[in-house]
Design a protein around this motif. Structure first.
Motif, mmCIF file in Angstrom:
data_model
loop_
_atom_site.group_PDB
_atom_site.id
_atom_site.type_symbol
_atom_site.label_atom_id
_atom_site.label_comp_id
_atom_site.label_asym_id
_atom_site.label_seq_id
_atom_site.Cartn_x
_atom_site.Cartn_y
_atom_site.Cartn_z
ATOM 1 N N ALA A 92 6.179 1.948 11.357
ATOM 2 C CA ALA A 92 7.192 2.126 12.399
ATOM 3 C C ALA A 92 7.035 1.124 13.543
ATOM 4 N N LEU A 93 5.797 0.858 13.947
ATOM 5 C CA LEU A 93 5.569 0.052 15.143
ATOM 6 C C LEU A 93 5.380 -1.432 14.860
ATOM 7 N N ALA A 94 4.956 -1.776 13.659
ATOM 8 C CA ALA A 94 4.735 -3.191 13.312
ATOM 9 C C ALA A 94 5.252 -3.446 11.897
ATOM 10 N N PRO A 95 6.549 -3.287 11.675
ATOM 11 C CA PRO A 95 7.084 -3.322 10.308
ATOM 12 C C PRO A 95 6.955 -4.666 9.604
ATOM 13 N N ASP A 96 6.717 -5.746 10.345
ATOM 14 C CA ASP A 96 6.584 -7.059 9.712
ATOM 15 C C ASP A 96 5.147 -7.444 9.412
ATOM 16 N N ASN A 97 4.220 -6.519 9.665
ATOM 17 C CA ASN A 97 2.798 -6.817 9.475
ATOM 18 C C ASN A 97 2.157 -5.712 8.648
ATOM 19 N N PRO A 98 1.994 -5.937 7.346
ATOM 20 C CA PRO A 98 1.578 -4.870 6.435
ATOM 21 C C PRO A 98 0.133 -4.442 6.617
ATOM 22 N N MET A 99 -0.122 -3.201 6.226
ATOM 23 C CA MET A 99 -1.482 -2.679 6.142
ATOM 24 C C MET A 99 -2.036 -2.974 4.753
ATOM 25 N N VAL A 100 -3.274 -3.447 4.713
ATOM 26 C CA VAL A 100 -3.968 -3.729 3.460
ATOM 27 C C VAL A 100 -5.154 -2.777 3.357
ATOM 28 N N THR A 101 -5.224 -2.039 2.263
ATOM 29 C CA THR A 101 -6.326 -1.104 2.031
ATOM 30 C C THR A 101 -7.188 -1.619 0.890
ATOM 31 N N ILE A 102 -8.467 -1.811 1.168
ATOM 32 C CA ILE A 102 -9.400 -2.347 0.180
ATOM 33 C C ILE A 102 -10.261 -1.217 -0.375
ATOM 34 N N GLN A 103 -10.274 -1.102 -1.696
ATOM 35 C CA GLN A 103 -11.063 -0.079 -2.374
ATOM 36 C C GLN A 103 -12.394 -0.647 -2.852
ATOM 37 N N ALA A 104 -13.362 0.251 -3.038
ATOM 38 C CA ALA A 104 -14.591 -0.107 -3.740
ATOM 39 C C ALA A 104 -14.305 -0.175 -5.239
ATOM 40 N N PRO A 105 -15.137 -0.869 -6.021
ATOM 41 C CA PRO A 105 -14.958 -0.887 -7.476
ATOM 42 C C PRO A 105 -15.446 0.427 -8.094
ATOM 43 N N ARG A 106 -14.753 1.481 -7.746
ATOM 44 C CA ARG A 106 -15.093 2.822 -8.206
ATOM 45 C C ARG A 106 -13.793 3.600 -8.419
ATOM 46 N N GLY A 107 -13.860 4.595 -9.297
ATOM 47 C CA GLY A 107 -12.722 5.474 -9.498
ATOM 48 C C GLY A 107 -11.837 5.032 -10.657
ATOM 49 N N THR A 108 -11.101 5.977 -11.177
ATOM 50 C CA THR A 108 -10.158 5.694 -12.257
ATOM 51 C C THR A 108 -8.812 5.290 -11.672
ATOM 52 N N ALA A 109 -7.921 4.822 -12.540
ATOM 53 C CA ALA A 109 -6.565 4.516 -12.090
ATOM 54 C C ALA A 109 -5.909 5.754 -11.492
ATOM 55 N N LYS A 110 -6.162 6.899 -12.075
ATOM 56 C CA LYS A 110 -5.604 8.152 -11.549
ATOM 57 C C LYS A 110 -6.135 8.449 -10.153
ATOM 58 N N ASP A 111 -7.408 8.142 -9.908
ATOM 59 C CA ASP A 111 -7.999 8.356 -8.586
ATOM 60 C C ASP A 111 -7.374 7.441 -7.534
ATOM 61 N N LEU A 112 -7.126 6.198 -7.903
ATOM 62 C CA LEU A 112 -6.729 5.176 -6.936
ATOM 63 C C LEU A 112 -5.226 5.095 -6.709
ATOM 64 N N ARG A 113 -4.449 5.474 -7.708
ATOM 65 C CA ARG A 113 -2.992 5.321 -7.609
ATOM 66 C C ARG A 113 -2.383 5.982 -6.382
ATOM 67 N N PRO A 114 -2.797 7.185 -5.975
ATOM 68 C CA PRO A 114 -2.141 7.830 -4.823
ATOM 69 C C PRO A 114 -2.252 7.042 -3.520
ATOM 70 N N TYR A 115 -3.239 6.154 -3.406
ATOM 71 C CA TYR A 115 -3.396 5.395 -2.168
ATOM 72 C C TYR A 115 -2.304 4.338 -2.003
ATOM 73 N N SER A 116 -1.618 3.975 -3.079
ATOM 74 C CA SER A 116 -0.524 3.019 -2.958
ATOM 75 C C SER A 116 0.639 3.569 -2.157
ATOM 76 N N ALA A 117 0.689 4.891 -2.001
ATOM 77 C CA ALA A 117 1.753 5.509 -1.199
ATOM 78 C C ALA A 117 1.444 5.471 0.288
ATOM 79 N N VAL A 118 0.215 5.089 0.667
ATOM 80 C CA VAL A 118 -0.151 5.082 2.081
ATOM 81 C C VAL A 118 -0.707 3.712 2.498
ATOM 82 N N THR A 119 -0.279 2.659 1.821
ATOM 83 C CA THR A 119 -0.644 1.300 2.199
ATOM 84 C C THR A 119 0.443 0.366 1.709
ATOM 85 N N HIS A 120 0.596 -0.771 2.373
ATOM 86 C CA HIS A 120 1.580 -1.761 1.940
ATOM 87 C C HIS A 120 1.016 -2.700 0.894
ATOM 88 N N ALA A 121 -0.292 -2.914 0.912
ATOM 89 C CA ALA A 121 -0.953 -3.791 -0.049
ATOM 90 C C ALA A 121 -2.306 -3.188 -0.389
#
Length: 427
Positions: free
Chosen positions: A188-217
């Motif tokens: 809302a406040l900085a729509p032209d500047n995306p948030m990037v969330t970096i994961q550890a090399p852990r977890g399954t695709a099922k574990d990690l997929r939900p985080y794509s809904a709360v990050t831009h990259a």
């Protein structure tokens, strides 16, 4: 909006012109003149290529760079030297993980980050601002108030490109729901500047997929070269990059590779350490590209446990930069001939490898066909790459420039473990 259209896809930014303009602007500001500041506008193409101010980029960044106002071993301004070589992004953060909101120091920390954004902007580069604990803000909380203050204060700053969200949230036990409010505030406040969330090399695709809904990259930290392990599993870079790419619908994925990590040195106090060789780092760079990375960060240049005596005095790993990283940044960064091809995923033709442990891909741009092949098989072996256009008879290896022959759409070449071959053909 995060997605950009109408792109000047065939133009690579002229870095020299940018550095010249940046120097003029710095002089302009120094004499007291006023000019409006503005953050970069960052988006992505449908295939996840990062778009900055309307131009496609394959971003190369440091996490983190040298100390502020540092110099190289030869006495040159550090940021100028790194940016001139092709480093585009720098992770920037305050000294307090909570931005000082709990101790009344948030204004001071905002000013610190603002100064650092100005410093990277002055050399034609950009900042990746670390939100740290503020990324976990809850509605109505003091942390939410602090996050709003930070976003509002910095969103127009020249040099701002992206925000860094919570670090390795799945591995740290941070739920996607814990990140939803912070993500919405950034959007809302900085729509032209995306948030990037970096994961550890852990977890399954099922574990990690939900985080794509709360990050831009999305992205992943992966550091396979370890002090106590002789046989580094370098292809872990590709495996984890591909996993994140599969769970990120917009394909905007960045991979963080190592300079020096916690596993790089001997914790018994011997001062021994192990870092990637140039061959290993080159393999990891291309393994990330082959598996969906749209940009790279390099982590740990400031880690004191991998610094020799001279580098310790300067606060950053200039030895690794000179011997390993700088030549590779020149190879794949905006100075490199392959750079336009890295901006156009999905443009190649299907190339088949005779060896299942030699991964291959192609990109076609500006009348050229680029083919990248990387081997993870032990020992020397011969590989046939087929599916090339029948009209081709010769090509050249990149960056060495030696010739290769093609016969009836097939190229035959020798590989060893961690060999990367990059071929350039004129169509």
């Amino acid at each position: 909006m995060i997605t950009s259209t109408g792109l000047r896809a065939d133009i690579v930014r002229d870095r020299f012109k940018q550095w010249t303009v940046a120097s003029l602007l710095a002089t302009f500001f120094a004499v007291g003149a006023e000019a409006p500041a503005s953050a970069a506008t960052v988006g992505h193409t449908p295939r996840g290529t990062i778009v900055i101010n309307g131009e496609r980029e394959f971003t190369l960044g440091l996490s983190t760079g040298p100390p502020w106002r540092a110099v190289t071993p030869s006495g040159i301004d550090a940021l100028s030297a790194l940016s001139e070589s092709g480093i585009m992004l720098y992770r920037i953060g305050p000294p307090h993980t909570g931005w000082g909101y709990q101790i009344g120091a948030i204004d001071q920390n905002v000013e610190t980050v603002r100064d650092r954004l100005a410093a990277v902007a002055a050399v034609g580069s950009l900042g990746w601002v670390n939100l740290l604990k503020l990324a976990r803000a809850e509605p109505g909380s003091s942390r939410s108030t602090a996050l709003t203050q930070v976003l509002t204060a910095l969103r127009a700053e020249a040099g701002l490109a992206m925000w860094k969200g919570a670090d390795e949230p799945w591995w740290s036990g941070i739920r996607p729901a814990d990140l939803r409010h912070g993500y919405r505030l950034v959007t809302a406040l900085a729509p032209d500047n995306p948030m990037v969330t970096i994961q550890a090399p852990r977890g399954t695709a099922k574990d990690l997929r939900p985080y794509s809904a709360v990050t831009h990259a999305h992205g992943v930290n992966i550091y396979p070269v370890k002090y106590h392990e002789r046989d580094a599993q370098l292809h872990d870079v590709g495996r984890w990059t591909r996993r994140l790419a599969r769970v990120t619908p917009n394909h905007m994925v960045l991979t963080t590779l190592q300079i020096c990590s916690q596993a790089s040195f001997d914790h018994t106090g011997s001062r021994g350490y192990r870092q990637p060789t140039r061959r290993q780092e080159r393999y990891m760079i291309y393994d990330a590209i082959l598996n969906g990375a749209r940009g790279l960060f390099f982590f740990g240049g400031q880690n004191k446990h991998c610094l020799n005596k001279r580098d310790r005095a300067l606060g950053w790993n200039w030895t690794f930069w000179r011997q390993v990283l700088r030549p590779l940044v020149h190879e794949v960064g905006s100075h490199g001939d392959i750079y336009p091809a890295l901006l156009h995923p999905g443009t190649g033709i299907r190339i088949r490898s005779s060896d299942s442990q030699v991964q291959v891909m192609s990109r076609r741009v500006n009348g050229e066909l680029w083919v990248i092949a990387a081997s993870r098989r032990d020992g020397a072996h011969t590989v046939r790459l087929s599916g090339l256009p029948g009209v081709l008879t010769t090509g050249r290896r990149y960056p060495a420039g030696s010739n290769v022959r093609v016969r009836d759409g097939v190229l035959t070449d020798r590989f060893n473990r961690w060999t990367v071959r990059v071929y350039r053909f004129t169509l």
